[in-house]
Scaffold this motif. Structure first.
Motif, PDB file in Angstrom:
ATOM      1  N   ASN A 181       1.242  -0.553   0.200  1.00 36.73           N
ATOM      2  CA  ASN A 181       0.234  -0.377   0.330  1.00 36.73           C
ATOM      3  C   ASN A 181       0.876   0.894  -0.010  1.00 36.73           C
ATOM      4  OD1 ASN A 181      -3.297  -1.177   0.760  1.00 36.73           O
ATOM      5  ND2 ASN A 181      -2.202  -2.420   2.132  1.00 36.73           N
ATOM      6  N   ILE A 182       2.435   1.299  -0.385  1.00 40.37           N
ATOM      7  CA  ILE A 182       2.920   2.129  -0.187  1.00 40.37           C
ATOM      8  C   ILE A 182       2.737   3.435  -1.491  1.00 40.37           C
ATOM      9  CG2 ILE A 182       4.989   1.387  -0.710  1.00 40.37           C
ATOM     10  CD1 ILE A 182       6.678   2.418   1.355  1.00 40.37           C
ATOM     11  N   THR A 183       2.739   4.216  -1.077  1.00 42.13           N
ATOM     12  CA  THR A 183       2.474   5.063  -2.365  1.00 42.13           C
ATOM     13  C   THR A 183       4.050   6.979  -2.410  1.00 42.13           C
ATOM     14  OG1 THR A 183       1.967   6.956  -0.876  1.00 42.13           O
ATOM     15  CG2 THR A 183       0.118   5.462  -1.956  1.00 42.13           C
ATOM     16  N   ASN A 184       3.770   7.050  -3.641  1.00 37.88           N
ATOM     17  CA  ASN A 184       5.238   7.745  -3.836  1.00 37.88           C
ATOM     18  C   ASN A 184       5.301   9.158  -2.925  1.00 37.88           C
ATOM     19  OD1 ASN A 184       5.900   6.712  -6.235  1.00 37.88           O
ATOM     20  ND2 ASN A 184       4.775   8.041  -7.294  1.00 37.88           N
ATOM     21  N   SER A 185       3.955   9.061  -1.918  1.00 39.33           N
ATOM     22  CA  SER A 185       4.173  10.855  -1.091  1.00 39.33           C
ATOM     23  C   SER A 185       5.074  10.156  -0.157  1.00 39.33           C
ATOM     24  CB  SER A 185       3.081  10.307  -0.424  1.00 39.33           C
ATOM     25  OG  SER A 185       1.824   9.364   0.067  1.00 39.33           O
ATOM     26  N   HIS A 186       5.515   8.317   0.384  1.00 45.80           N
ATOM     27  CA  HIS A 186       6.523   8.621   1.293  1.00 45.80           C
ATOM     28  C   HIS A 186       7.829   9.058   0.880  1.00 45.80           C
ATOM     29  CE1 HIS A 186       4.004   4.610   3.834  1.00 45.80           C
ATOM     30  NE2 HIS A 186       3.640   5.857   2.309  1.00 45.80           N
ATOM     31  N   LEU A 187       7.893   9.094  -0.468  1.00 43.22           N
ATOM     32  CA  LEU A 187       9.369   9.756  -0.990  1.00 43.22           C
ATOM     33  C   LEU A 187       9.863  11.676  -0.368  1.00 43.22           C
ATOM     34  CD1 LEU A 187       9.811   9.079  -4.760  1.00 43.22           C
ATOM     35  CD2 LEU A 187      11.054   7.821  -2.579  1.00 43.22           C
TER      36      LEU A 187
ATOM     37  N   TYR B  73      14.388   6.708   6.054  1.00 45.28           N
ATOM     38  CA  TYR B  73      14.115   7.105   5.437  1.00 45.28           C
ATOM     39  C   TYR B  73      14.302   6.243   3.742  1.00 45.28           C
ATOM     40  CZ  TYR B  73      13.702   9.791   0.937  1.00 45.28           C
ATOM     41  OH  TYR B  73      13.577  10.417  -0.560  1.00 45.28           O
ATOM     42  N   LEU B  74      15.820   5.535   4.649  1.00 42.08           N
ATOM     43  CA  LEU B  74      16.336   4.499   3.190  1.00 42.08           C
ATOM     44  C   LEU B  74      15.206   3.314   2.909  1.00 42.08           C
ATOM     45  CD1 LEU B  74      20.038   4.759   3.213  1.00 42.08           C
ATOM     46  CD2 LEU B  74      18.273   5.768   1.916  1.00 42.08           C
ATOM     47  N   TYR B  75      14.685   2.557   3.975  1.00 41.06           N
ATOM     48  CA  TYR B  75      13.788   1.901   4.344  1.00 41.06           C
ATOM     49  C   TYR B  75      12.285   2.111   3.310  1.00 41.06           C
ATOM     50  CZ  TYR B  75      10.880  -2.344   5.381  1.00 41.06           C
ATOM     51  OH  TYR B  75      10.069  -3.399   5.255  1.00 41.06           O
ATOM     52  N   GLU B  76      12.299   3.418   3.473  1.00 37.70           N
ATOM     53  CA  GLU B  76      10.903   4.107   2.879  1.00 37.70           C
ATOM     54  C   GLU B  76      11.139   3.417   1.250  1.00 37.70           C
ATOM     55  OE1 GLU B  76       7.916   4.819   3.976  1.00 37.70           O
ATOM     56  OE2 GLU B  76       8.068   4.557   5.940  1.00 37.70           O
ATOM     57  N   LEU B  77      13.061   4.526   1.234  1.00 34.66           N
ATOM     58  CA  LEU B  77      13.052   4.766  -0.332  1.00 34.66           C
ATOM     59  C   LEU B  77      13.230   3.981  -1.138  1.00 34.66           C
ATOM     60  CD1 LEU B  77      13.586   6.185  -2.177  1.00 34.66           C
ATOM     61  CD2 LEU B  77      16.453   6.086  -1.449  1.00 34.66           C
ATOM     62  N   ILE B  78      13.289   2.298  -0.822  1.00 31.43           N
ATOM     63  CA  ILE B  78      13.622   0.779  -1.299  1.00 31.43           C
ATOM     64  C   ILE B  78      11.774   0.431  -1.405  1.00 31.43           C
ATOM     65  CG2 ILE B  78      14.030  -1.497  -0.866  1.00 31.43           C
ATOM     66  CD1 ILE B  78      16.731  -0.311   0.270  1.00 31.43           C
ATOM     67  N   ASN B  79      11.481   0.690  -0.812  1.00 30.64           N
ATOM     68  CA  ASN B  79       9.820  -0.018  -0.976  1.00 30.64           C
ATOM     69  C   ASN B  79       9.901   0.878  -1.376  1.00 30.64           C
ATOM     70  OD1 ASN B  79       8.058  -1.327   2.058  1.00 30.64           O
ATOM     71  ND2 ASN B  79      10.347  -0.509   2.318  1.00 30.64           N
ATOM     72  N   VAL B  80      10.033   1.954  -1.877  1.00 28.62           N
ATOM     73  CA  VAL B  80       8.649   3.037  -3.405  1.00 28.62           C
ATOM     74  C   VAL B  80       9.619   2.457  -4.562  1.00 28.62           C
ATOM     75  CG1 VAL B  80       8.497   4.591  -4.213  1.00 28.62           C
ATOM     76  CG2 VAL B  80       8.545   5.058  -1.545  1.00 28.62           C
ATOM     77  N   ILE B  81      10.431   2.063  -4.459  1.00 29.54           N
ATOM     78  CA  ILE B  81      11.540   1.868  -5.647  1.00 29.54           C
ATOM     79  C   ILE B  81      10.449   0.812  -6.071  1.00 29.54           C
ATOM     80  CG2 ILE B  81      13.769   1.413  -6.617  1.00 29.54           C
ATOM     81  CD1 ILE B  81      14.355   3.898  -4.966  1.00 29.54           C
ATOM     82  N   ILE B  82      10.909  -0.349  -5.101  1.00 26.30           N
ATOM     83  CA  ILE B  82      10.654  -2.029  -5.303  1.00 26.30           C
ATOM     84  C   ILE B  82       8.998  -1.757  -5.892  1.00 26.30           C
ATOM     85  CG2 ILE B  82      10.464  -3.978  -4.849  1.00 26.30           C
ATOM     86  CD1 ILE B  82      13.061  -2.670  -5.139  1.00 26.30           C
ATOM     87  N   HIS B  83       8.664  -0.925  -5.595  1.00 21.84           N
ATOM     88  CA  HIS B  83       6.935  -0.883  -5.665  1.00 21.84           C
ATOM     89  C   HIS B  83       6.499  -0.429  -7.135  1.00 21.84           C
ATOM     90  CE1 HIS B  83       2.324   0.390  -4.960  1.00 21.84           C
ATOM     91  NE2 HIS B  83       2.179  -0.868  -4.205  1.00 21.84           N
ATOM     92  N   TRP B  84       7.691   0.718  -7.732  1.00 22.36           N
ATOM     93  CA  TRP B  84       7.580   1.271  -8.391  1.00 22.36           C
ATOM     94  C   TRP B  84       7.019  -0.595 -10.267  1.00 22.36           C
ATOM     95  CZ3 TRP B  84      11.839   5.209  -8.468  1.00 22.36           C
ATOM     96  CH2 TRP B  84      11.337   6.087  -8.141  1.00 22.36           C
ATOM     97  N   PHE B  85       7.949  -0.595  -9.717  1.00 16.91           N
ATOM     98  CA  PHE B  85       7.624  -1.665 -10.870  1.00 16.91           C
ATOM     99  C   PHE B  85       7.339  -3.429 -10.223  1.00 16.91           C
ATOM    100  CE2 PHE B  85      12.189  -0.370 -10.275  1.00 16.91           C
ATOM    101  CZ  PHE B  85      12.163   0.660 -11.988  1.00 16.91           C
ATOM    102  N   THR B  86       7.081  -3.649  -9.236  1.00 18.31           N
ATOM    103  CA  THR B  86       5.871  -4.348  -8.909  1.00 18.31           C
ATOM    104  C   THR B  86       6.251  -4.339  -7.148  1.00 18.31           C
ATOM    105  OG1 THR B  86       6.193  -7.405  -8.938  1.00 18.31           O
ATOM    106  CG2 THR B  86       8.421  -6.326  -7.940  1.00 18.31           C
ATOM    107  N   THR B  87       4.171  -5.200  -7.047  1.00 18.34           N
ATOM    108  CA  THR B  87       3.520  -5.232  -6.031  1.00 18.34           C
ATOM    109  C   THR B  87       4.255  -6.601  -4.922  1.00 18.34           C
ATOM    110  OG1 THR B  87       1.156  -5.876  -7.019  1.00 18.34           O
ATOM    111  CG2 THR B  87       1.794  -3.546  -6.140  1.00 18.34           C
ATOM    112  N   LYS B  88       5.018  -7.713  -5.373  1.00 17.43           N
ATOM    113  CA  LYS B  88       5.396  -8.892  -4.956  1.00 17.43           C
ATOM    114  C   LYS B  88       6.106  -8.394  -4.225  1.00 17.43           C
ATOM    115  CE  LYS B  88       2.813 -10.629  -8.134  1.00 17.43           C
ATOM    116  NZ  LYS B  88       1.874 -11.741  -7.492  1.00 17.43           N
ATOM    117  N   TYR B  89       5.814  -9.116  -2.798  1.00 22.51           N
ATOM    118  CA  TYR B  89       6.165  -8.679  -1.777  1.00 22.51           C
ATOM    119  C   TYR B  89       7.896  -9.362  -1.411  1.00 22.51           C
ATOM    120  CZ  TYR B  89       7.515  -8.236   3.152  1.00 22.51           C
ATOM    121  OH  TYR B  89       8.271  -7.639   4.335  1.00 22.51           O
ATOM    122  N   TYR B  90       7.584 -10.894  -2.104  1.00 19.21           N
ATOM    123  CA  TYR B  90       8.465 -11.270  -2.089  1.00 19.21           C
ATOM    124  C   TYR B  90       9.994 -11.134  -2.893  1.00 19.21           C
ATOM    125  CZ  TYR B  90       7.807 -13.349  -6.262  1.00 19.21           C
ATOM    126  OH  TYR B  90       7.871 -13.445  -8.176  1.00 19.21           O
TER     127      TYR B  90
END
Length: 370
Positions: free
Chosen positions: A62-68, A78-95
């Motif tokens: 459920n993460i969005t670009n607003s977290h940046l 912040y770095l954990y949030e950043l990685i979440n957002v970047i990965i979420h750009w490409f896929t919503t697969k948590y694994y």
């Protein structure tokens, strides 16, 4: 437990081969590479018995670009949030996120293993891998603190090399994954203060003696670290005053086994350091003992405040991964095959007990805090 026992048995065998026969540095690197790849795969697809898997997964999905740009209200560093957002750009697969995190952690630990493997094969890289699995990676659940600790332990090379700038940069990056890494900043100066050990012993004794006052002491220190950190620590203490968070073992037993383990390791490490001092074969073991002593102090302080806060000691307590194998350097163990074998069997038994209790504690820390 079957999976854990299989991996434990394989790594115990590799440690035995390293300690009782010759194995080249090149062969060790190949073995470590294979092991690291296997651990990366399992870290991506297996959640383990501990760790708040469901809530971390929901947070990522459920993460969005607003977290940046939402620095104040983000739940994580912040770095954990950043990685979440970047990965979420490409896929919503948590694994996929977990695989990326595992790549970071295991990649760092591969560099750590090989750094501790010198040309004389005296650094026991395979045995260190065995210890790390038993005390830490047996959980196979990569979370923020796992990444932060890996970065901090990696930075030990900068402490040994007296590179303060790279060390501080490493601490800042680690804090981008977990705020507790700020405590590691003191390691650069503590590492070489061997003459301060007697004060560390006194402090540790006082901390144990006045354990009932530690929660108030922690809150007093936290009051100087900003409102957000103070509120987070306050929440930990309020929710975890009885060392709960689904921990199987009760507070008294948790405290007892922690203190027993600290005392046991301190006696062992002090003996190893003093024997190596006498033989003039020290390789920074006395300095790693400094780190472990600080870790013990922090652990006891945190344990009497909230079980969740004991993670603050993880960076300093990592010194045990590298101190434990050094007992096999001692001539009274190395030169007598019977004593060496008996010591190894006790070593394996100890690590298995640590792994078993760690896995079966069924402990996790709610992700909404700190």
């Amino acid at each position: 437990m079957i999976f854990y026992n299989i991996v434990f048995g394989i790594l115990a065998f590799l440690s035995f081969v390293e300690l009782f026969s010759y194995i080249s540095g090149r062969s060790k690197k190949i073995i470590i590479k294979i092991t690291v790849v296997i651990l990366i795969i399992f870290s991506g697809f297996y959640s383990g018995p501990m760790g708040d898997y469901t809530t971390y997964k929901a947070y990522f999905e459920n993460i969005t670009n607003s977290h940046l740009t939402n620095f104040q209200d983000n739940r994580f560093e912040y770095l954990y949030e950043l990685i979440n957002v970047i990965i979420h750009w490409f896929t919503t697969k948590y694994y996929i996120l977990r695989l990326v995190m595992a790549l970071i952690v295991m990649g760092l630990w591969y560099k750590i293993y090989t750094y501790w493997q010198d040309e004389n094969n005296k650094r026991y890289a395979l045995t260190t891998l065995f210890i790390l699995w038993s005390l830490n990676f047996g959980n196979i659940f990569i979370i923020r603190s796992t990444v932060a600790v890996s970065i901090c332990v990696y930075s030990i090379r900068y402490i040994e090399g007296k590179n303060l700038k790279k060390f501080l940069l490493s601490v800042i990056i680690a804090m981008g994954f977990h705020t507790m890494s700020i405590i590691w900043a003191g390691a650069y100066f503590i590492f070489r203060k061997s003459a301060w050990k007697k004060f560390y012993y006194i402090i540790l004794g006082l901390v144990v003696l006045f354990s009932n006052y530690m929660a108030k002491f922690v809150l007093e220190i936290a009051s100087y670290l900003g409102e957000r950190i103070y509120n987070s620590i306050y929440s930990y203490i309020m929710y975890g005053a009885n060392q709960t968070f689904s921990v199987t073992y009760d507070n008294r037993f948790t405290t007892f086994k922690a203190l027993l383990n600290i005392v046991f390791l301190l006696i062992l490490f002090i003996y190893v350091v003093r024997r190596k001092e006498k033989m003039c074969t020290l390789q920074n073991e006395d300095r790693y003992l400094n780190l472990y002593l600080i870790g013990s102090i922090v652990y006891v302080i945190a344990l009497n405040s909230s079980n969740a806060l004991t993670r603050a000691a993880l960076t300093y307590n990592s010194a045990q991964y590298f101190l434990l194998p050094r007992m096999f350097d001692l001539p009274e163990i190395r030169r007598n095959i019977t004593i060496k074998f008996m010591t190894f069997m006790l070593f394996v038994t100890y690590l298995y007990m640590r792994m078993y209790m760690n896995i079966n504690s069924n402990a996790y820390v709610p992700f909404t805090l700190i």
